[in-house]
Write an enzyme that holds these catalytic residues in place. Structure first.
Site, PDB file in Angstrom:
ATOM      1  N   ARG A  47     -13.362  -9.769   9.412  1.00  0.00           N
ATOM      2  CA  ARG A  47     -14.770  -9.994   8.803  1.00  0.00           C
ATOM      3  C   ARG A  47     -15.547 -10.616   9.973  1.00  0.00           C
ATOM      4  NH1 ARG A  47     -12.936 -10.672   2.463  1.00  0.00           N
ATOM      5  NH2 ARG A  47     -13.773  -8.566   1.919  1.00  0.00           N
ATOM      6  N   LYS A 208      -3.646   1.429 -11.852  1.00  0.00           N
ATOM      7  CA  LYS A 208      -3.915   1.445 -13.274  1.00  0.00           C
ATOM      8  C   LYS A 208      -5.179   2.332 -13.361  1.00  0.00           C
ATOM      9  CE  LYS A 208      -1.935  -2.800 -15.058  1.00  0.00           C
ATOM     10  NZ  LYS A 208      -2.222  -3.862 -15.514  1.00  0.00           N
ATOM     11  N   GLY A 367      -9.556  -3.583  -0.740  1.00  0.00           N
ATOM     12  CA  GLY A 367      -8.569  -4.284   0.009  1.00  0.00           C
ATOM     13  C   GLY A 367      -7.111  -3.158   0.244  1.00  0.00           C
ATOM     14  N   GLY A 390     -14.171  -5.538  -4.545  1.00  0.00           N
ATOM     15  CA  GLY A 390     -15.001  -5.477  -6.006  1.00  0.00           C
ATOM     16  C   GLY A 390     -16.386  -4.716  -5.606  1.00  0.00           C
TER      17      GLY A 390
HETATM   18  P1  AMP Z   1      -4.870  -0.801  -7.000  1.00  0.00           P
HETATM   19  O1  AMP Z   1      -5.310  -2.327  -6.794  1.00  0.00           O
HETATM   20  O2  AMP Z   1      -5.469  -0.401  -8.246  1.00  0.00           O
HETATM   21  O3  AMP Z   1      -5.575   0.097  -5.691  1.00  0.00           O
HETATM   22  O4  AMP Z   1      -3.522  -0.521  -6.899  1.00  0.00           O
HETATM   23  C1  AMP Z   1      -2.765  -0.624  -5.814  1.00  0.00           C
HETATM   24  C2  AMP Z   1      -1.209  -0.948  -5.910  1.00  0.00           C
HETATM   25  O5  AMP Z   1      -0.700   0.271  -6.628  1.00  0.00           O
HETATM   26  C3  AMP Z   1      -0.406  -0.971  -4.638  1.00  0.00           C
HETATM   27  O6  AMP Z   1       0.170  -2.300  -4.851  1.00  0.00           O
HETATM   28  C4  AMP Z   1       0.535  -0.041  -4.982  1.00  0.00           C
HETATM   29  O7  AMP Z   1       1.977  -0.551  -4.635  1.00  0.00           O
HETATM   30  C5  AMP Z   1       0.540   0.172  -6.373  1.00  0.00           C
HETATM   31  N1  AMP Z   1       1.375   1.854  -6.807  1.00  0.00           N
HETATM   32  C6  AMP Z   1       0.455   2.742  -6.406  1.00  0.00           C
HETATM   33  N2  AMP Z   1       1.485   3.731  -6.737  1.00  0.00           N
HETATM   34  C7  AMP Z   1       2.382   3.200  -7.489  1.00  0.00           C
HETATM   35  C8  AMP Z   1       3.480   3.631  -8.352  1.00  0.00           C
HETATM   36  N3  AMP Z   1       3.728   5.043  -8.562  1.00  0.00           N
HETATM   37  N4  AMP Z   1       4.217   2.918  -9.076  1.00  0.00           N
HETATM   38  C9  AMP Z   1       4.183   1.635  -9.085  1.00  0.00           C
HETATM   39  N5  AMP Z   1       3.105   0.961  -8.408  1.00  0.00           N
HETATM   40  C10 AMP Z   1       2.084   1.964  -7.677  1.00  0.00           C
END
Ligand code: AMP
Length: 411
Positions: A47, A208, A367, A390
């Site tokens: 950064r 999620k 991130g 964000g």
């Molecule tokens: P996000 O912050 O929503 O972009 O999610 C990223 C996180 O999702 C990372 O820490 C990944 O390890 C987790 N992740 C991705 N795919 C899976 C999965 N199939 N099962 C569990 N965690 C996952």
């Protein structure tokens, strides 16, 4: 106002041209110095390195540059561990000039320091968030920041989704401009979603559906192909009646997932979900994994889907091959634990090759995504990688970012 239409961007470019005439002017340069630190040492200077050229350029033109930033979440109190003081030497190195640190961001010490500045001098103010007025967007605090300032420059896209005093309020008090990093970020983002070359593909992964629902809804209307990966793909598979064993998923989001699939049909947006997956019974590095084809092979009740499989990656690569533009947020699997980084790494490398060979306009952000692309060794092989978390997501949701709106409001 929707943010970053081409017209908006050309007015930013005009505003930036005015930034040439800065000799002797006191410039409040709002940037992002929120770098990771461990044991008082900076562990990643990205950064700082990205914003330093903008500061150096203004100083070189004879401006007096007052650099301001936040660090962490001190919640309106002075927290020594969140002081910007240790950042000053690294900033000085990157800018190639001495940087004087001032122990506050408003008040008499700041006024005295500004009065004593010569052309080309750079000072760094203490963490803006040591004052509660910053995060509240307080008008009096913004007025105090603007004291003795001739021009305002916002080079902090990553903080521009906040209506904070140093982002959205001060911009209305003095002539305001986009910094070079902000301008580059906005034009890359506009090229990806506002006025993209079609077809457009998006990769949306991560844990999620619930945190990315607004992103998915906005993209349906904008992209031709939506590749869904990660834990959120499990929720989509579940919503279609696929047995997902013990996989991370949000069963209560199944209705939403079905609505998104239906809406994609109406918008002529093709959704690609995993057709094959890697499963394991443990969520840990090197866990024994099996390759299963969705719809053919049954999962055990204690199986977890942790990554997409190679056939899914091949489908996604076909889609990217036909695409002219790619927007990517979120990993295809649990990429932090090997071997479940495979789909993310393979797809990222293929996207990097298509960027070089096919002229694919590839833009990624967030991130985890930055970390995943770096782990795949392609962090610098995309068209643009935004380090904003964000703010990047809110942009993908189609939201107007208060910091950008404040700059455009100047025209
Ligand atoms: P996000 O912050 O929503 O972009 O999610 C990223 C996180 O999702 C990372 O820490 C990944 O390890 C987790 N992740 C991705 N795919 C899976 C999965 N199939 N099962 C569990 N965690 C996952």
């Amino acid at each position: 106002m929707t943010f970053t239409s081409m017209n908006d961007l050309s007015s930013l470019a005009i505003a930036n041209a005015d930034l040439a005439d800065v000799k002797g002017k006191v410039i409040f340069f709002r940037t992002d110095l929120n770098v990771p630190m461990a044991d008082g040492k900076i562990t990643d200077t990205t950064r700082i390195d990205r914003t330093a050229p903008g500061i150096a350029d203004l100083a070189q033109k004879g401006a007096k540059v007052v650099v301001a930033a936040h660090y962490g979440r001190p919640k309106g109190a002075r927290v020594d561990a969140m002081s910007l003081r240790p950042i000053a030497p690294a900033l000085a190195d990157a800018v190639g000039r001495e940087v004087t640190f001032i122990d506050d961001c408003i008040g008499s010490d700041v006024a005295t320091a500004i009065n004593a500045m010569a052309e080309g001098d750079v000072i760094l103010l203490e963490n803006l968030r040591f004052h509660a007025g910053e995060e509240k967007g307080d008008a009096n605090f913004a007025q105090a920041l603007a004291e003795g300032i001739d021009l305002y420059v916002n080079d902090a896209f990553s903080a521009s989704h906040r209506a904070h005093a140093s982002i959205a309020i001060i911009a209305g008090l003095v002539p305001a401009y986009a910094g070079p990093l902000m301008a580059a970020e906005l034009s890359a983002l506009a090229a990806a979603l506002e006025t993209p070359q079609k077809p457009v593909a998006a990769v949306v992964g991560g844990a999620k559906v619930s945190t990315k629902l607004a992103v998915l809804e906005h993209l349906l209307d904008k992209v031709d192909v939506l590749i869904i990966g990660g834990g959120m793909a499990n929720t989509f598979l579940y919503a279609q009646g696929v047995d997902i064993g013990a996989s991370l998923a949000e069963p209560d989001m199944a209705d939403q997932a079905r609505k998104i699939m239906a809406s994609a049909d109406q918008h002529n947006c093709r959704i690609i979900l995993p057709v094959d997956v890697a499963v394991a019974k443990e969520f840990k590095e090197g866990a024994a994994s099996r390759h299963l084809t969705i719809g053919e092979d049954a999962l055990d009740a204690d199986d977890m889907i942790l990554d997409a499989g190679p056939e899914t990656v091949a489908l996604a690569v076909d889609a990217l091959n036909a695409a002219k533009t790619l927007v990517w947020n979120g990993p295809m699997g649990a990429f932090e634990i090997k071997p479940f980084d495979a789909a993310t790494v393979d797809l990222a490398r293929q996207a990097a090759i298509l960027t070089r060979m096919n002229g694919l306009i590839s833009v990624a952000g967030g991130g985890d995504t930055v970390a995943a692309l770096a782990a795949a060794g392609v962090g610098n092989k995309f068209h643009y990688v935004s380090t904003a978390g964000g703010a990047f997501l809110e942009w993908m949701e189609g939201k107007t970012l208060p910091g950008v709106a404040a700059l455009l409001g100047q025209e």
